[in-house]
Design a protein around this motif. Structure first.
Motif, PDB file in Angstrom:
ATOM      1  N   THR A 120       0.906  -1.162   0.003  1.00  0.00           N
ATOM      2  CA  THR A 120       0.257   0.056  -0.054  1.00  0.00           C
ATOM      3  C   THR A 120       0.787   1.344   0.009  1.00  0.00           C
ATOM      4  OG1 THR A 120      -0.052  -0.022   2.491  1.00  0.00           O
ATOM      5  CG2 THR A 120      -1.733  -1.077   1.289  1.00  0.00           C
ATOM      6  N   PRO A 121       0.395   2.428  -0.307  1.00  0.00           N
ATOM      7  CA  PRO A 121       1.239   3.636  -0.272  1.00  0.00           C
ATOM      8  C   PRO A 121       1.837   3.879   1.060  1.00  0.00           C
ATOM      9  CG  PRO A 121      -0.801   4.196  -1.565  1.00  0.00           C
ATOM     10  CD  PRO A 121      -1.091   2.739  -0.781  1.00  0.00           C
ATOM     11  N   PRO A 122       3.215   3.983   0.951  1.00  0.00           N
ATOM     12  CA  PRO A 122       3.765   4.097   2.282  1.00  0.00           C
ATOM     13  C   PRO A 122       3.513   5.419   3.266  1.00  0.00           C
ATOM     14  CG  PRO A 122       5.407   4.554   0.437  1.00  0.00           C
ATOM     15  CD  PRO A 122       3.911   4.217  -0.138  1.00  0.00           C
ATOM     16  N   THR A 123       3.442   5.372   4.326  1.00  0.00           N
ATOM     17  CA  THR A 123       3.176   6.586   5.202  1.00  0.00           C
ATOM     18  C   THR A 123       4.688   6.924   6.065  1.00  0.00           C
ATOM     19  OG1 THR A 123       2.449   4.976   6.997  1.00  0.00           O
ATOM     20  CG2 THR A 123       1.027   6.196   5.568  1.00  0.00           C
ATOM     21  N   GLN A 124       5.594   5.889   5.874  1.00  0.00           N
ATOM     22  CA  GLN A 124       7.063   6.164   6.718  1.00  0.00           C
ATOM     23  C   GLN A 124       7.989   5.941   5.385  1.00  0.00           C
ATOM     24  OE1 GLN A 124       7.023   4.089  10.362  1.00  0.00           O
ATOM     25  NE2 GLN A 124       7.293   1.955   9.237  1.00  0.00           N
ATOM     26  N   LEU A 125       9.143   6.319   5.634  1.00  0.00           N
ATOM     27  CA  LEU A 125      10.360   6.025   4.757  1.00  0.00           C
ATOM     28  C   LEU A 125      10.711   4.539   5.204  1.00  0.00           C
ATOM     29  CD1 LEU A 125      12.288   7.376   2.845  1.00  0.00           C
ATOM     30  CD2 LEU A 125      14.140   7.723   4.663  1.00  0.00           C
ATOM     31  N   LEU A 126      10.783   3.648   3.987  1.00  0.00           N
ATOM     32  CA  LEU A 126      11.083   2.476   4.230  1.00  0.00           C
ATOM     33  C   LEU A 126      12.467   2.087   3.844  1.00  0.00           C
ATOM     34  CD1 LEU A 126       8.170   1.242   1.937  1.00  0.00           C
ATOM     35  CD2 LEU A 126       8.211   1.090   4.386  1.00  0.00           C
ATOM     36  N   PRO A 127      13.281   1.077   4.346  1.00  0.00           N
ATOM     37  CA  PRO A 127      14.585   0.614   4.114  1.00  0.00           C
ATOM     38  C   PRO A 127      14.961   0.762   2.524  1.00  0.00           C
ATOM     39  CG  PRO A 127      13.604  -0.790   5.751  1.00  0.00           C
ATOM     40  CD  PRO A 127      12.558   0.028   5.332  1.00  0.00           C
ATOM     41  N   GLY A 128      15.904   1.269   2.312  1.00  0.00           N
ATOM     42  CA  GLY A 128      16.257   1.194   0.740  1.00  0.00           C
ATOM     43  C   GLY A 128      17.664   1.913   0.570  1.00  0.00           C
ATOM     44  N   GLY A 129      17.434   2.488  -0.729  1.00  0.00           N
ATOM     45  CA  GLY A 129      18.760   3.197  -1.168  1.00  0.00           C
ATOM     46  C   GLY A 129      18.238   4.573  -1.944  1.00  0.00           C
ATOM     47  N   THR A 130      19.268   5.394  -2.405  1.00  0.00           N
ATOM     48  CA  THR A 130      18.790   6.507  -2.960  1.00  0.00           C
ATOM     49  C   THR A 130      19.161   6.605  -4.307  1.00  0.00           C
ATOM     50  OG1 THR A 130      19.505   7.559  -0.601  1.00  0.00           O
ATOM     51  CG2 THR A 130      19.499   8.976  -2.656  1.00  0.00           C
ATOM     52  N   ILE A 131      18.451   7.516  -5.028  1.00  0.00           N
ATOM     53  CA  ILE A 131      18.684   7.540  -6.590  1.00  0.00           C
ATOM     54  C   ILE A 131      18.769   9.284  -6.682  1.00  0.00           C
ATOM     55  CG2 ILE A 131      17.297   7.800  -8.681  1.00  0.00           C
ATOM     56  CD1 ILE A 131      15.762   5.345  -7.703  1.00  0.00           C
ATOM     57  N   ASN A 132      19.930   9.519  -7.460  1.00  0.00           N
ATOM     58  CA  ASN A 132      20.375  11.020  -7.748  1.00  0.00           C
ATOM     59  C   ASN A 132      20.506  10.963  -9.213  1.00  0.00           C
ATOM     60  OD1 ASN A 132      20.526  12.225  -5.327  1.00  0.00           O
ATOM     61  ND2 ASN A 132      22.115  10.748  -4.900  1.00  0.00           N
ATOM     62  N   GLY A 133      20.073  11.777  -9.922  1.00  0.00           N
ATOM     63  CA  GLY A 133      20.413  11.811 -11.358  1.00  0.00           C
ATOM     64  C   GLY A 133      19.669  12.922 -12.121  1.00  0.00           C
ATOM     65  N   SER A 134      19.628  12.685 -13.553  1.00  0.00           N
ATOM     66  CA  SER A 134      18.848  13.514 -14.393  1.00  0.00           C
ATOM     67  C   SER A 134      18.347  12.732 -15.728  1.00  0.00           C
ATOM     68  CB  SER A 134      19.668  15.006 -14.963  1.00  0.00           C
ATOM     69  OG  SER A 134      20.881  14.072 -15.736  1.00  0.00           O
ATOM     70  N   LEU A 135      17.256  13.482 -16.163  1.00  0.00           N
ATOM     71  CA  LEU A 135      16.880  12.709 -17.249  1.00  0.00           C
ATOM     72  C   LEU A 135      16.531  13.527 -18.465  1.00  0.00           C
ATOM     73  CD1 LEU A 135      14.667   9.897 -17.881  1.00  0.00           C
ATOM     74  CD2 LEU A 135      13.089  11.740 -17.564  1.00  0.00           C
ATOM     75  N   SER A 136      16.606  13.271 -19.508  1.00  0.00           N
ATOM     76  CA  SER A 136      16.150  14.211 -20.675  1.00  0.00           C
ATOM     77  C   SER A 136      15.548  13.260 -21.762  1.00  0.00           C
ATOM     78  CB  SER A 136      17.348  14.557 -21.408  1.00  0.00           C
ATOM     79  OG  SER A 136      17.363  15.438 -22.318  1.00  0.00           O
ATOM     80  N   ALA A 137      14.272  13.859 -22.205  1.00  0.00           N
ATOM     81  CA  ALA A 137      13.816  13.076 -23.412  1.00  0.00           C
ATOM     82  C   ALA A 137      13.196  14.171 -24.434  1.00  0.00           C
ATOM     83  CB  ALA A 137      12.438  12.622 -22.516  1.00  0.00           C
ATOM     84  N   ASN A 138      13.449  13.752 -25.502  1.00  0.00           N
ATOM     85  CA  ASN A 138      12.949  14.650 -26.664  1.00  0.00           C
ATOM     86  C   ASN A 138      11.660  14.081 -27.103  1.00  0.00           C
ATOM     87  OD1 ASN A 138      12.696  16.057 -29.272  1.00  0.00           O
ATOM     88  ND2 ASN A 138      14.788  15.620 -29.985  1.00  0.00           N
ATOM     89  N   ILE A 139      10.789  15.074 -26.572  1.00  0.00           N
ATOM     90  CA  ILE A 139       9.377  14.449 -26.799  1.00  0.00           C
ATOM     91  C   ILE A 139       8.683  15.024 -28.020  1.00  0.00           C
ATOM     92  CG2 ILE A 139       8.748  14.147 -24.305  1.00  0.00           C
ATOM     93  CD1 ILE A 139       7.152  17.279 -24.555  1.00  0.00           C
ATOM     94  N   ALA A 140       9.321  16.081 -28.848  1.00  0.00           N
ATOM     95  CA  ALA A 140       9.110  16.484 -29.970  1.00  0.00           C
ATOM     96  C   ALA A 140       9.517  15.476 -30.983  1.00  0.00           C
ATOM     97  CB  ALA A 140      10.122  17.866 -30.544  1.00  0.00           C
ATOM     98  N   GLU A 141      10.546  14.374 -30.650  1.00  0.00           N
ATOM     99  CA  GLU A 141      10.638  13.534 -31.787  1.00  0.00           C
ATOM    100  C   GLU A 141       9.541  12.507 -31.875  1.00  0.00           C
ATOM    101  OE1 GLU A 141      13.374  12.937 -33.840  1.00  0.00           O
ATOM    102  OE2 GLU A 141      13.814  15.068 -33.301  1.00  0.00           O
ATOM    103  N   THR A 142       9.087  12.311 -30.769  1.00  0.00           N
ATOM    104  CA  THR A 142       7.722  11.284 -30.709  1.00  0.00           C
ATOM    105  C   THR A 142       6.591  11.655 -31.296  1.00  0.00           C
ATOM    106  OG1 THR A 142       7.106  11.654 -28.554  1.00  0.00           O
ATOM    107  CG2 THR A 142       8.895  10.048 -28.931  1.00  0.00           C
ATOM    108  N   GLY A 143       6.417  13.186 -30.994  1.00  0.00           N
ATOM    109  CA  GLY A 143       5.274  13.898 -31.327  1.00  0.00           C
ATOM    110  C   GLY A 143       3.888  13.666 -30.713  1.00  0.00           C
ATOM    111  N   GLU A 144       4.156  13.176 -29.390  1.00  0.00           N
ATOM    112  CA  GLU A 144       3.313  12.813 -28.151  1.00  0.00           C
ATOM    113  C   GLU A 144       3.858  13.720 -26.758  1.00  0.00           C
ATOM    114  OE1 GLU A 144       2.776   8.737 -27.741  1.00  0.00           O
ATOM    115  OE2 GLU A 144       2.484   8.353 -29.861  1.00  0.00           O
TER     116      GLU A 144
END
Length: 146
Positions: A120-144
Motif C-alpha cells: 500500500t502507499p507508504p506513510t513512512q520511509l522504508l529501508p532502501g537506497g537513494t537515487i540521484n540523477g537527471s533525465l532528458s527526453a526529446n518529446i518533439a521526436e515522438t510527437g506525443e
C-alpha cells in the motif's frame, strides 16, 4: 488544491485587434492524487502512474501551432512523497523540470527506492537506497506529449 494564474505571453506587442500568440500560465498543484488526475484528463500513458504530487510550473503555451511541441516552454519543481510507476515504487521524489525546444529535462532528480515494494502507499520511509540523477527526453521526436 489547484491554483492557476493566467497572463498573456511576453511576446512583443501585437498590432491592435490581433490575437495573442502565446499564453503564460503559473500552475500550482498541492498534494494531488496523480492517478485521479490522469484519469480525469483521460491521458493514455505507457505505464500505470500513481502517487501524490505537489508542483509549481511556469509555462508558455503557443496558440499559433499547438501541435508544435518545440514551441512550448516550462520550468518548475515537482515533489512527490511517494510515486508508483507500474511495479516500481519511489519515495521522497524531487526534481526541477524544464521543457524547451521539445526536450523535457528532469534535473537534480532525487528519490528513495525501497528494498521491497510496499503493498500500500507508504506513510513512512522504508529501508532502501537513494537515487540521484537527471533525465532528458526529446518529446518533439515522438510527437506525443502524453
Amino acid at each position: 488544491m489547484l491554483a492557476v494564474n493566467l497572463a498573456l505571453g511576453q511576446a512583443p506587442p501585437a498590432p491592435p485587434n490581433s490575437p495573442a500568440k502565446t499564453i503564460h500560465i503559473n500552475l500550482g498543484l498541492s498534494d494531488v492524487n496523480i492517478g485521479e488526475l490522469v484519469g480525469k484528463f483521460n491521458l493514455k500513458l505507457p505505464v500505470h502512474l500513481d502517487g501524490r504530487v505537489t508542483l509549481h510550473i511556469e509555462a508558455t503555451i503557443p496558440f499559433t501551432d499547438p501541435k508544435d511541441l518545440k514551441a512550448y516552454r516550462a520550468t518548475g519543481t515537482v515533489e512527490m512523497p511517494w510515486a508508483r510507476m507500474d511495479d516500481c515504487w519511489l519515495q521522497q521524489v524531487k526534481t526541477r523540470v524544464t521543457l524547451e525546444n521539445g526536450v523535457l529535462r528532469l534535473d537534480d532528480l532525487t528519490a528513495h527506492a525501497p528494498n521491497r515494494p510496499p503493498t500500500t502507499p507508504p506513510t513512512q520511509l522504508l529501508p532502501g537506497g537513494t537515487i540521484n540523477g537527471s533525465l532528458s527526453a526529446n518529446i518533439a521526436e515522438t510527437g506525443e506529449l502524453a
